[in-house]
Design a protein around this motif. Structure first.
Motif, mmCIF file in Angstrom:
data_model
loop_
_atom_site.group_PDB
_atom_site.id
_atom_site.type_symbol
_atom_site.label_atom_id
_atom_site.label_comp_id
_atom_site.label_asym_id
_atom_site.label_seq_id
_atom_site.Cartn_x
_atom_site.Cartn_y
_atom_site.Cartn_z
ATOM 1 N N ALA A 1 27.337 72.818 -2.988
ATOM 2 C CA ALA A 1 26.667 71.569 -2.608
ATOM 3 C C ALA A 1 25.558 71.789 -1.582
ATOM 4 O O ALA A 1 24.641 70.975 -1.471
ATOM 5 C CB ALA A 1 27.699 70.590 -2.047
ATOM 6 N N LYS A 2 25.616 72.878 -0.812
ATOM 7 C CA LYS A 2 24.642 73.125 0.259
ATOM 8 C C LYS A 2 23.195 73.178 -0.222
ATOM 9 O O LYS A 2 22.318 72.597 0.439
ATOM 10 C CB LYS A 2 25.020 74.402 1.009
ATOM 11 N N LEU B 1 40.513 77.239 -1.489
ATOM 12 C CA LEU B 1 39.976 77.620 -2.798
ATOM 13 C C LEU B 1 39.135 76.509 -3.412
ATOM 14 O O LEU B 1 38.240 76.780 -4.208
ATOM 15 C CB LEU B 1 41.112 77.994 -3.748
ATOM 16 N N LEU B 2 39.424 75.277 -3.064
ATOM 17 C CA LEU B 2 38.631 74.167 -3.584
ATOM 18 C C LEU B 2 37.439 73.856 -2.669
ATOM 19 O O LEU B 2 36.320 73.666 -3.141
ATOM 20 C CB LEU B 2 39.500 72.916 -3.729
ATOM 21 N N GLY B 3 37.666 73.824 -1.356
ATOM 22 C CA GLY B 3 36.653 73.345 -0.413
ATOM 23 C C GLY B 3 35.507 74.295 -0.147
ATOM 24 O O GLY B 3 34.337 73.879 -0.094
ATOM 25 N N VAL B 4 35.798 75.572 0.024
ATOM 26 C CA VAL B 4 34.753 76.533 0.389
ATOM 27 C C VAL B 4 33.724 76.707 -0.741
ATOM 28 O O VAL B 4 32.517 76.609 -0.491
ATOM 29 C CB VAL B 4 35.376 77.878 0.832
ATOM 30 N N PRO B 5 34.156 76.926 -1.993
ATOM 31 C CA PRO B 5 33.133 77.004 -3.051
ATOM 32 C C PRO B 5 32.360 75.693 -3.228
ATOM 33 O O PRO B 5 31.157 75.714 -3.524
ATOM 34 C CB PRO B 5 33.935 77.318 -4.317
ATOM 35 N N LEU B 6 33.046 74.573 -3.023
ATOM 36 C CA LEU B 6 32.373 73.277 -3.115
ATOM 37 C C LEU B 6 31.269 73.175 -2.068
ATOM 38 O O LEU B 6 30.176 72.675 -2.352
ATOM 39 C CB LEU B 6 33.384 72.148 -2.952
ATOM 40 N N HIS C 1 21.833 71.515 -2.561
ATOM 41 C CA HIS C 1 21.399 70.214 -3.079
ATOM 42 C C HIS C 1 21.421 69.092 -2.047
ATOM 43 O O HIS C 1 20.884 68.018 -2.289
ATOM 44 C CB HIS C 1 22.289 69.811 -4.265
ATOM 45 N N MET C 2 22.046 69.326 -0.915
ATOM 46 C CA MET C 2 22.119 68.298 0.139
ATOM 47 C C MET C 2 22.124 68.981 1.489
ATOM 48 O O MET C 2 22.143 70.198 1.581
ATOM 49 C CB MET C 2 23.350 67.410 -0.053
ATOM 50 N N SER C 3 22.120 68.185 2.552
ATOM 51 C CA SER C 3 22.090 68.775 3.894
ATOM 52 C C SER C 3 23.422 69.483 4.177
ATOM 53 O O SER C 3 24.441 69.225 3.534
ATOM 54 C CB SER C 3 21.823 67.687 4.940
ATOM 55 N N VAL C 4 23.370 70.367 5.164
ATOM 56 C CA VAL C 4 24.551 71.150 5.509
ATOM 57 C C VAL C 4 25.664 70.245 6.030
ATOM 58 O O VAL C 4 26.845 70.439 5.701
ATOM 59 C CB VAL C 4 24.191 72.238 6.551
ATOM 60 N N SER C 5 25.307 69.248 6.832
ATOM 61 C CA SER C 5 26.339 68.362 7.378
ATOM 62 C C SER C 5 26.997 67.530 6.264
ATOM 63 O O SER C 5 28.210 67.299 6.291
ATOM 64 C CB SER C 5 25.750 67.445 8.455
ATOM 65 N N THR C 6 26.232 67.114 5.268
ATOM 66 C CA THR C 6 26.800 66.359 4.149
ATOM 67 C C THR C 6 27.701 67.260 3.297
ATOM 68 O O THR C 6 28.781 66.845 2.865
ATOM 69 C CB THR C 6 25.686 65.751 3.285
ATOM 70 N N ALA C 7 27.273 68.499 3.088
ATOM 71 C CA ALA C 7 28.087 69.448 2.326
ATOM 72 C C ALA C 7 29.389 69.760 3.078
ATOM 73 O O ALA C 7 30.450 69.873 2.466
ATOM 74 C CB ALA C 7 27.301 70.720 2.053
ATOM 75 N N ALA C 8 29.293 69.880 4.391
ATOM 76 C CA ALA C 8 30.487 70.142 5.194
ATOM 77 C C ALA C 8 31.435 68.944 5.154
ATOM 78 O O ALA C 8 32.662 69.110 5.076
ATOM 79 C CB ALA C 8 30.095 70.465 6.635
ATOM 80 N N LEU C 9 30.876 67.748 5.209
ATOM 81 C CA LEU C 9 31.705 66.543 5.122
ATOM 82 C C LEU C 9 32.390 66.454 3.762
ATOM 83 O O LEU C 9 33.576 66.110 3.674
ATOM 84 C CB LEU C 9 30.846 65.301 5.369
ATOM 85 N N LEU C 10 31.688 66.799 2.703
ATOM 86 C CA LEU C 10 32.264 66.816 1.359
ATOM 87 C C LEU C 10 33.395 67.846 1.280
ATOM 88 O O LEU C 10 34.447 67.582 0.685
ATOM 89 C CB LEU C 10 31.172 67.128 0.333
ATOM 90 N N MET C 11 33.191 69.003 1.902
ATOM 91 C CA MET C 11 34.218 70.038 1.924
ATOM 92 C C MET C 11 35.462 69.555 2.661
ATOM 93 O O MET C 11 36.587 69.719 2.188
ATOM 94 C CB MET C 11 33.681 71.307 2.590
ATOM 95 N N VAL C 12 35.269 68.946 3.821
ATOM 96 C CA VAL C 12 36.399 68.456 4.618
ATOM 97 C C VAL C 12 37.162 67.378 3.858
ATOM 98 O O VAL C 12 38.403 67.375 3.834
ATOM 99 C CB VAL C 12 35.911 67.936 5.996
ATOM 100 N N LEU C 13 36.445 66.470 3.217
ATOM 101 C CA LEU C 13 37.109 65.402 2.469
ATOM 102 C C LEU C 13 37.877 65.944 1.264
ATOM 103 O O LEU C 13 38.917 65.409 0.896
ATOM 104 C CB LEU C 13 36.094 64.347 2.032
ATOM 105 N N SER C 14 37.355 67.000 0.638
ATOM 106 C CA SER C 14 38.066 67.580 -0.503
ATOM 107 C C SER C 14 39.290 68.378 -0.060
ATOM 108 O O SER C 14 40.253 68.517 -0.811
ATOM 109 C CB SER C 14 37.129 68.456 -1.322
ATOM 110 N N MET C 15 39.267 68.903 1.168
ATOM 111 C CA MET C 15 40.397 69.685 1.667
ATOM 112 C C MET C 15 41.460 68.825 2.351
ATOM 113 O O MET C 15 42.583 69.280 2.545
ATOM 114 C CB MET C 15 39.892 70.755 2.642
ATOM 115 N N LEU C 16 41.120 67.607 2.693
ATOM 116 C CA LEU C 16 42.045 66.731 3.421
ATOM 117 C C LEU C 16 43.366 66.478 2.691
ATOM 118 O O LEU C 16 44.431 66.546 3.321
ATOM 119 C CB LEU C 16 41.347 65.417 3.760
#
Length: 136
Positions: A43-44, A34-39, A46-61
């Motif tokens: 974010a996609k 619920l937190l990571g997917v909308p994030l 405004h930034m690259s897909v890989s950076t947005a995915a990394l942000l999602m993973v870090l928020s879900m960790l």
């Protein structure tokens, strides 16, 4: 004949609710999603897909760690609570003190003697009235 392994320690068995996950794991993974997917989708653009995915993973960790990490039968939040208690809240020096039962009994006896001496002094004899006389 079918063979089914039975663990020796039955306290380590946890009830699986859905998808071979416990209720705790389902709630933690769901909260992380619920937190990571909308994030990710916010974010996609405004930034690259890989950076947005990394942000999602870090928020879900943290949610993943809360769901999966367990040490000595205790979940992560209990371990973190005990760590905070020992580092910041409780005193650093904890002297070893014993409560000797016989010393406590001796202290109580001394206190009883002291109270008895205050209530009924030894140097003043008891005042008694002679028999037969009544006080008015």
């Amino acid at each position: 004949m079918a063979y089914v392994p039975v663990p020796k320690d039955l306290t380590k068995i946890k009830t699986k609710v859905m998808l071979n996950l416990t209720k705790r794991q389902l709630i933690s993974f769901g909260s992380g999603a619920l937190l990571g997917v909308p994030l990710f989708f916010l974010a996609k653009p405004h930034m690259s897909v890989s950076t947005a995915a990394l942000l999602m993973v870090l928020s879900m960790l943290p949610f993943f760690l809360l769901a999966m990490y367990e040490r000595n039968g205790q979940p992560l939040e209990k371990i973190l609570y005990q760590l905070l208690q020992s580092r910041f809240i409780r005193p650093k020096k904890r002297p070893y003190r014993t409560d000797n039962f016989y010393a406590a009994v001796e202290r109580q006896t001394n206190l009883d003697k002291e109270v008895k001496a205050i209530v009924q002094p030894e140097n003043h004899p008891k005042k008694t009235q002679p028999r037969g006389k009544k006080s008015h």
